[in-house]
Design an enzyme around this catalytic site. Structure first.
Site, PDB file in Angstrom:
ATOM      1  N   VAL A  12       0.807  -1.093   0.097  1.00  0.00           N
ATOM      2  CA  VAL A  12      -0.022   0.045   0.065  1.00  0.00           C
ATOM      3  C   VAL A  12       0.940   1.141   0.166  1.00  0.00           C
ATOM      4  CG1 VAL A  12      -1.862   1.295   1.278  1.00  0.00           C
ATOM      5  CG2 VAL A  12      -1.541  -1.358   1.137  1.00  0.00           C
ATOM      6  N   ASP A  13       0.748   2.081  -0.925  1.00  0.00           N
ATOM      7  CA  ASP A  13       1.645   3.327  -1.240  1.00  0.00           C
ATOM      8  C   ASP A  13       0.756   4.368  -1.965  1.00  0.00           C
ATOM      9  OD1 ASP A  13       3.550   5.235  -1.174  1.00  0.00           O
ATOM     10  OD2 ASP A  13       4.852   4.284  -2.678  1.00  0.00           O
ATOM     11  N   LEU A  14      -0.133   4.817  -1.139  1.00  0.00           N
ATOM     12  CA  LEU A  14      -1.343   5.643  -1.501  1.00  0.00           C
ATOM     13  C   LEU A  14      -1.086   7.246  -1.237  1.00  0.00           C
ATOM     14  CD1 LEU A  14      -4.346   3.394  -0.793  1.00  0.00           C
ATOM     15  CD2 LEU A  14      -3.392   3.944  -3.022  1.00  0.00           C
TER      16      LEU A  14
END
Length: 277
Positions: free
Chosen positions: A150-152
């Site tokens: 997850v890299d949002l």
């Protein structure tokens, strides 16, 4: 997203307008930006497109240390937020796992295909233009991923755009038993522990680990779904195997990894430090 010099902008893009994907190059490295910001959303060394260039992106792969080496042979990894496609390229071409990437902005996907060596979809790769929350909340995707990355961050880089318990609960549902989630957070922000506690509230005490921040301020949090925390010696053995097999600088990660302390432990440490001053 690399958090170097990342600060909120005074002028914000309207929420219904997605920023354009822009490029820059320096010293043999190509960088992805959103809109007219200088902040780095991802990077690729032009002559070595399959390597992971940024420190924090390398550390996103620390989930390998939480899985036995025999489990590295195959699996399904899901990436939320494509960036410059570094992790997706690595998972697809180096790990050779089935890989799914979920990206909201079609311009980012187009830029990655044209400039960042993102291969076309095939039997092992599926790049989906979709909202990450909607994708993880879709019950058709539950119990499907062995690893969730997850890299949002948006172009304003004020913090993760999805960072609430409902979102992390859906992420937990997407993982198979024994699966691991890796999340990129601001490591030197007061919001870091709040984010980590939200993850812990979903995944459970003893199932969340943190890695100390990089020089740029990115801190990776790992969360397991029924994962047994390996002994330190086993972690070190796996780290050496990661370095040998995938050319990632994993051995130093071991000393930077810690189980998220319980709130009581945090208070005890704070009290002890206060007594010493």
């Amino acid at each position: 997203m690399d958090l170097l010099n990342a600060r909120p902008r005074k002028k914000k893009t309207p929420p219904d307008v997605l920023p354009s994907a822009t490029l820059s190059e320096f010293d043999g490295v190509r960088y992805l930006h959103l809109g007219d910001t200088p902040w780095v959303q991802g990077a690729m060394r032009i002559r070595k497109p399959q390597t992971l260039e940024l420190d924090y992106v390398q550390r996103m792969m620390a989930w390998l240390l939480l899985k036995p080496t025999a489990a590295w042979a195959q699996g399904h990894v899901v990436q939320l937020g494509l960036g410059a496609a570094a992790l997706t390229r690595f998972s697809h071409s180096v790990l050779r796992w089935r890989s799914t990437a979920v990206e909201l902005n079609p311009q980012v996907v187009a830029a990655c295909r044209q400039w960042f060596h993102l291969p076309p979809n095939d039997e092992r790769l599926n790049v989906v233009v979709a909202d990450a929350r909607a994708w993880v909340e879709d019950t058709l995707n539950w119990d499907s991923a062995d690893v969730l990355q997850v890299d949002l961050y948006d172009h304003d880089a004020a913090g993760p755009v999805l960072d609430d318990e409902d979102f992390y609960r859906a992420c937990h549902a997407v993982l198979t038993e024994g699966g691991v989630m890796a999340v990129n957070l601001f490591g030197r922000s007061a919001k870091f522990m709040k984010s980590a506690r939200r993850i812990e509230a979903v995944f459970g005490v003893g199932q969340v680990w943190k890695i100390s921040p990089t020089a740029e301020g990115n801190a990776i949090v790992l969360a397991g779904k029924g994962v047994d925390w390996p002994e330190r010696d086993e972690l070190q053995r796996r780290a050496e195997a990661v370095r040998e097999r995938f050319q990632l600088p994993a051995p130093p990660w071991v000393r930077l990894m810690r189980v998220l302390p319980t709130p009581r432990a945090v208070v005890a440490v704070d009290d002890a430090e206060e007594l010493m001053t």
